[in-house]
Design an enzyme around this catalytic site. Structure first.
Site, PDB file in Angstrom:
ATOM      1  N   ASP A 168       2.621 -14.000   8.990  1.00 47.82           N
ATOM      2  CA  ASP A 168       3.269 -14.004  10.306  1.00 47.82           C
ATOM      3  C   ASP A 168       3.215 -15.389  10.937  1.00 47.82           C
ATOM      4  O   ASP A 168       4.197 -15.858  11.517  1.00 47.82           O
ATOM      5  CB  ASP A 168       2.589 -12.986  11.241  1.00 47.82           C
ATOM      6  CG  ASP A 168       3.117 -11.578  11.008  1.00 47.82           C
ATOM      7  OD1 ASP A 168       4.119 -11.416  10.291  1.00 47.82           O
ATOM      8  OD2 ASP A 168       2.511 -10.634  11.546  1.00 47.82           O
TER       9      ASP A 168
ATOM     10  N   ARG B 189       0.842  -1.192   0.000  1.00 46.89           N
ATOM     11  CA  ARG B 189       0.000   0.000   0.000  1.00 46.89           C
ATOM     12  C   ARG B 189       0.877   1.241   0.000  1.00 46.89           C
ATOM     13  O   ARG B 189       1.793   1.362   0.820  1.00 46.89           O
ATOM     14  CB  ARG B 189      -0.841  -0.033   1.283  1.00 46.89           C
ATOM     15  CG  ARG B 189      -2.091   0.762   1.256  1.00 46.89           C
ATOM     16  CD  ARG B 189      -2.786   0.447   2.563  1.00 46.89           C
ATOM     17  NE  ARG B 189      -2.902   1.655   3.360  1.00 46.89           N
ATOM     18  CZ  ARG B 189      -4.017   2.340   3.466  1.00 46.89           C
ATOM     19  NH1 ARG B 189      -5.094   1.923   2.863  1.00 46.89           N
ATOM     20  NH2 ARG B 189      -4.059   3.414   4.205  1.00 46.89           N
TER      21      ARG B 189
ATOM     22  N   ASP C 120      -2.979 -13.216  10.795  1.00 47.73           N
ATOM     23  CA  ASP C 120      -2.037 -12.852   9.735  1.00 47.73           C
ATOM     24  C   ASP C 120      -1.325 -14.119   9.243  1.00 47.73           C
ATOM     25  O   ASP C 120      -0.496 -14.693   9.953  1.00 47.73           O
ATOM     26  CB  ASP C 120      -1.017 -11.837  10.266  1.00 47.73           C
ATOM     27  CG  ASP C 120      -0.154 -11.281   9.143  1.00 47.73           C
ATOM     28  OD1 ASP C 120       0.446 -12.087   8.394  1.00 47.73           O
ATOM     29  OD2 ASP C 120      -0.084 -10.050   8.992  1.00 47.73           O
TER      30      ASP C 120
HETATM   31  N1  URA Z   1      -4.002 -11.178   5.170  1.00 44.47           N
HETATM   32  C1  URA Z   1      -3.916 -12.014   6.240  1.00 44.47           C
HETATM   33  O1  URA Z   1      -2.872 -12.590   6.498  1.00 44.47           O
HETATM   34  N2  URA Z   1      -5.017 -12.193   6.994  1.00 44.47           N
HETATM   35  C2  URA Z   1      -6.189 -11.573   6.751  1.00 44.47           C
HETATM   36  O2  URA Z   1      -7.147 -11.780   7.469  1.00 44.47           O
HETATM   37  C3  URA Z   1      -6.252 -10.710   5.622  1.00 44.47           C
HETATM   38  C4  URA Z   1      -5.155 -10.530   4.856  1.00 44.47           C
END
Ligand code: URA
Length: 221
Positions: A215, A114, A212
């Protein structure tokens, strides 16, 4: 009709068969208490199912072979060649699943982030196979939320000469808003997913989601 149902019924959204096995795998990776080793192992299993499903959408030609019994067999062979393109960083987690089923497959990478100034997705890096315009592309990103990065990536692929109807976007979980927006913007695109969720939060994380993905997969929580 809810957005999730609209997405589920879209003819170009292909959801994996909702078997008990798939539901059990997805439950493990959605669980916040799942440790990283299990998260990686069970995500990889779902990714393998998704890649195998993606290959079902590739066209084939008739092909006759002779079996060891000396008898002709009327089979098929894949018509064209494929490649993968992963959207960095989370999409890189899906590369091995593709390599496991397609030996020496070429894999391009695209980094989109972004732009803080414009709030729009911006291309920072791309390295694609030189002959990508002759190939079918399996576009890899585990979570389809707003679809912003994936749509930017598809524009990059189309500029590189890829035909839109040769792009199969593969993800584990998608938000209905993102699915419907992408399928409207790209009228020949196909999306292959494991599960369609309900919505997104204010930060555009998918709900219920799994947090995520990058992660949790790469251990950077
Ligand atoms: N990317 C992710 O890792 N999790 C989400 O919920 C949305 C985008």
């Amino acid at each position: 009709m809810s957005l999730s149902s609209q997405a589920a019924e879209h003819p170009r959204l292909h959801q994996l068969s909702q078997t008990n096995q798939l539901k059990a795998l997805m439950t493990i990776i959605r669980d916040k208490n799942t440790k990283r080793g299990d998260f990686v192992f069970y995500s990889d299993r779902v990714i393998r199912l998704l890649v195998e499903e993606g290959l079902n959408y590739l066209p084939v030609n008739d092909k006759e072979v002779i079996t060891p019994m000396g008898v002709p067999f009327q089979g098929v062979s894949f018509q064209g060649r494929i490649c993968g393109v992963s959207i960095m960083r989370a999409g890189e987690s899906m590369e091995q699943g593709l390599r496991d089923v397609c030996t020496s497959v070429r894999i391009g990478k695209v980094l989109i982030q972004r732009d803080e100034r414009t709030a729009q997705p911006k291309l920072y890096y791309s390295k694609l196979p030189k002959d990508i315009s002759d190939r079918w592309v399996l576009l890899l990103d585990p979570m389809l939320a707003t679809g912003g990065s994936a749509m930017k990536c598809i524009e990059v692929l189309i500029e590189a000469g890829v035909k839109e109807d040769r792009i199969l976007f593969i993800n584990l979980i998608c938000a209905p808003e993102g699915v419907l927006k992408m399928l409207e913007k790209f009228p020949s695109l196909h999306i292959i997913t494991a599960e369609i969720d309900e919505s997104m939060d204010a930060q555009k994380f998918i709900l219920p989601g799994l947090g995520d993905f990058g992660d949790r997969y790469f251990g950077t929580e």
